[in-house]
Design an enzyme around this catalytic site. Structure first.
Site, mmCIF file in Angstrom:
data_model
loop_
_atom_site.group_PDB
_atom_site.id
_atom_site.type_symbol
_atom_site.label_atom_id
_atom_site.label_comp_id
_atom_site.label_asym_id
_atom_site.label_seq_id
_atom_site.Cartn_x
_atom_site.Cartn_y
_atom_site.Cartn_z
ATOM 1 N N GLU A 171 0.857 -1.187 0.000
ATOM 2 C CA GLU A 171 0.000 0.000 0.000
ATOM 3 C C GLU A 171 0.889 1.231 0.000
ATOM 4 O O GLU A 171 1.941 1.253 0.651
ATOM 5 C CB GLU A 171 -0.889 -0.004 1.250
ATOM 6 C CG GLU A 171 -1.724 1.246 1.422
ATOM 7 C CD GLU A 171 -2.435 1.312 2.760
ATOM 8 O OE1 GLU A 171 -2.731 2.438 3.209
ATOM 9 O OE2 GLU A 171 -2.685 0.248 3.368
ATOM 10 N N GLU A 230 -2.262 11.906 2.833
ATOM 11 C CA GLU A 230 -3.029 11.404 3.976
ATOM 12 C C GLU A 230 -2.786 12.283 5.194
ATOM 13 O O GLU A 230 -1.686 12.790 5.423
ATOM 14 C CB GLU A 230 -2.651 9.965 4.305
ATOM 15 C CG GLU A 230 -3.516 9.351 5.387
ATOM 16 C CD GLU A 230 -3.200 7.884 5.637
ATOM 17 O OE1 GLU A 230 -4.115 7.159 6.055
ATOM 18 O OE2 GLU A 230 -2.037 7.480 5.417
#
Length: 323
Positions: free
Chosen positions: A142, A147
């Site tokens: 991932e 974020e």
């Protein structure tokens, strides 16, 4: 997206780009493979409607439901894509707000990924992310490109690896990037998923600072032979070669984050990734760190405040993938 909050007090500042061995292929000019904007997002990306894997207080809607509720649409004036959290409905404390999560139908195992966004979701309790993920998490890895949570001011970039083949952030003495290391070990699983994170030093890289700069560009170079590099450019500083669709990373100066192939087998740990946009609310990270984020009350209580989510939306010019 699985990353947990790592104390910023442990951040280790690094220097600037100096190592030629870490810039293999950055001298290359890239050509467009896929281009996504308001004309094709709804046909080339799929809407996720399952439970939020981060235990957020959200209901992810189908495309038809999201469109009918005004949570996913294309602005007719400028062709930007808007993805939003519901900011009008009455929801009880600890309840679930309608939101959106979309996934690209195409998958990738390398390339140069460019996101141009006018705005990103902001507000206490929000947890927006632009990321990529392979099958059978965490085995295919991932990559969290954009974020953060709550009132965070700096973008947090993270890799999550899931194989026994070691993967860590390389921190050579001469430095290779401008961000600060939060955690060096990339290996992640269901109970230990911090990953190897780098915090961008630029306050316009996330949240209100990003929006006040009229957005900008994130450019992520995934090179299996050299490593992974991530740049952020505020709107006023976007390189001309990106605007002209002839991106040449060698022209951009040091990246904000870099993960070297010298300490991570990139191809073994990361492959067949789809791109994902989402906006969750509270959940394991935003909810868990809420009391330390300078936000009022509790995250559960904030869910009930509809007006808090008025600016909890992505406004996207385009996503481009170059090879």
């Amino acid at each position: 997206m699985y990353a947990l909050l790592v104390s910023l007090l442990t951040a280790t500042p690094l220097g600037t780009l100096a190592s030629v061995q870490n810039t293999v292929r950055q001298t290359q000019t890239y050509a467009i493979q896929d281009w996504y904007d308001g004309s094709n997002f709804f046909s080339e990306w799929s809407f996720y409607t399952g439970a939020d894997p981060t235990n957020g207080n959200v209901n992810y809607l189908s495309m038809s439901d999201a469109q009918s509720q005004g949570l996913a649409y294309v602005n007719s004036g400028d062709n930007t894509l808007v993805l939003a959290v519901d900011s009008t409905s009455s929801v009880p404390a600890g309840g679930y707000r309608n939101s959106v999560r979309i996934t690209s139908n195409n998958v990738y195992s390398g390339g140069l990924f460019i996101l141009d966004a006018v705005a990103m979701p902001v507000g206490c309790g929000t947890w927006p992310s632009f990321w990529t993920c392979g099958p059978n998490w965490p085995l295919a890895g991932e990559i969290d490109i954009v974020e953060g949570i709550n009132n965070q001011k700096h973008n947090q970039m993270t890799l999550h690896s899931g194989t026994s083949n070691p993967c860590t952030i390389d921190v050579p003495a001469n430095g290779t990037f401008t961000g600060s290391v939060l955690n060096q070990k990339c290996y992640s699983n269901q109970t230990a998923d911090a990953g190897c994170s780098i915090l961008d030093s630029d306050s316009s890289s996330f949240g209100y600072g990003f929006n006040e700069a009229q957005g900008g560009v994130f450019a992520f170079l995934w090179d299996n032979s050299a490593g992974m590099s991530l740049w952020h450019f505020a709107r006023a500083n976007i390189p001309a070669d990106i605007t002209n669709q002839s991106p040449t990373p060698a022209n951009w100066g040091p990246p904000a984050g870099f993960w070297s192939s010298a300490t991570c087998d990139i191809a073994d740990n990361f492959y067949q990734h789809s791109m994902i946009f989402d906006i969750t609310v509270c959940g394991g990270w935003a909810g868990g760190a809420y009391s330390k984020s300078g936000c009022p009350g509790t995250c559960s209580q904030m869910v009930a405040n509809a007006s808090n989510f008025a600016d909890a939306q992505w406004v996207i010019n385009y996503v481009a993938v170059y090879q």
